[in-house]
Design a protein around this motif. Sequence first.
Motif, PDB file in Angstrom:
ATOM      1  N   CYS A  55       0.870  -1.158  -0.028  1.00 24.76           N
ATOM      2  CA  CYS A  55       0.087  -0.095  -0.023  1.00 24.76           C
ATOM      3  C   CYS A  55       0.671   1.383  -0.063  1.00 24.76           C
ATOM      4  O   CYS A  55       0.483   2.372  -0.452  1.00 24.76           O
ATOM      5  N   LYS A  58       2.441   1.109  -3.820  1.00 30.82           N
ATOM      6  CA  LYS A  58       1.577   1.298  -4.855  1.00 30.82           C
ATOM      7  C   LYS A  58       0.172   1.283  -4.347  1.00 30.82           C
ATOM      8  O   LYS A  58      -0.641   0.511  -4.014  1.00 30.82           O
ATOM      9  N   PRO A  59      -0.332   2.712  -3.979  1.00 31.35           N
ATOM     10  CA  PRO A  59      -1.452   3.161  -3.406  1.00 31.35           C
ATOM     11  C   PRO A  59      -2.731   2.668  -4.434  1.00 31.35           C
ATOM     12  O   PRO A  59      -3.549   2.313  -3.761  1.00 31.35           O
ATOM     13  N   ASP A  60      -2.502   2.824  -5.474  1.00 37.23           N
ATOM     14  CA  ASP A  60      -3.505   2.470  -6.566  1.00 37.23           C
ATOM     15  C   ASP A  60      -3.960   1.006  -6.273  1.00 37.23           C
ATOM     16  O   ASP A  60      -5.333   0.741  -6.532  1.00 37.23           O
ATOM     17  N   CYS A  62      -4.185  -0.682  -3.237  1.00 35.51           N
ATOM     18  CA  CYS A  62      -4.914  -0.613  -2.051  1.00 35.51           C
ATOM     19  C   CYS A  62      -6.207  -0.087  -2.633  1.00 35.51           C
ATOM     20  O   CYS A  62      -7.320  -0.488  -1.998  1.00 35.51           O
ATOM     21  N   GLU A  63      -6.421   1.090  -3.335  1.00 37.93           N
ATOM     22  CA  GLU A  63      -7.673   1.688  -3.685  1.00 37.93           C
ATOM     23  C   GLU A  63      -8.336   0.609  -4.233  1.00 37.93           C
ATOM     24  O   GLU A  63      -9.756   0.538  -4.119  1.00 37.93           O
ATOM     25  N   LYS A  64      -7.755   0.086  -5.361  1.00 32.64           N
ATOM     26  CA  LYS A  64      -8.571  -0.909  -6.354  1.00 32.64           C
ATOM     27  C   LYS A  64      -9.155  -2.308  -5.444  1.00 32.64           C
ATOM     28  O   LYS A  64     -10.284  -2.643  -5.471  1.00 32.64           O
ATOM     29  N   ALA A  66      -9.785  -1.861  -2.260  1.00 31.95           N
ATOM     30  CA  ALA A  66     -10.746  -1.452  -1.207  1.00 31.95           C
ATOM     31  C   ALA A  66     -11.971  -1.506  -2.107  1.00 31.95           C
ATOM     32  O   ALA A  66     -13.222  -1.925  -1.441  1.00 31.95           O
ATOM     33  N   GLU A  67     -12.120  -1.142  -3.439  1.00 34.93           N
ATOM     34  CA  GLU A  67     -13.307  -0.957  -4.148  1.00 34.93           C
ATOM     35  C   GLU A  67     -13.845  -2.308  -4.359  1.00 34.93           C
ATOM     36  O   GLU A  67     -15.024  -2.520  -4.327  1.00 34.93           O
ATOM     37  N   THR A  68     -13.004  -3.266  -4.635  1.00 34.93           N
ATOM     38  CA  THR A  68     -13.463  -4.789  -4.907  1.00 34.93           C
ATOM     39  C   THR A  68     -14.002  -5.294  -3.411  1.00 34.93           C
ATOM     40  O   THR A  68     -14.911  -5.904  -3.966  1.00 34.93           O
TER      41      THR A  68
END
Length: 143
Positions: A55, A58-60, A62-64, A66-68
């Motif tokens: 995280c 590559k924070p993107d 973790c964002e994806k 979390a959305e999943t």
Amino acid sequence: MWFLVKAAFWFSLVLVLLPFLDPSSTEKLQHGPKVEIGDTFSAANEAFQYISAICVQKPDICEKGAETFVALGHRAREGARIAYEFLDTQFAETGSGAPDAKIMTGTVAPADNLHEEAIEGAPTFKRTPVPEKRLNPDAALAQ
């Protein structure tokens, strides 16, 4: 989601501990690979630190992720609602809420006149009885 992680952990723990209860499996596992507890904990710690570092790097991702998980949570909630409605249609009481005639509950049928007779024979009070204040025993002895 945490429910699934916890369930998988406890299920795997049960699978690991079951061979200790069976004496025949002890003989089979004597020649198998050995497990060092210290090495196992250090490997688990390293894996946790690596996953935590993703995280930061590559924070993107973790964002994806979390959305999943949010989308999966909504789907799981909808699946639970569908399962509840299905079970409700299968096992819900039919009719006006009256129990089936085949079921014997052991209850006694009420007698309508007994209730009215009990009300007629009940004493009536003009005022509500209230307990009176108690006297102090020390003061009563002093008098």
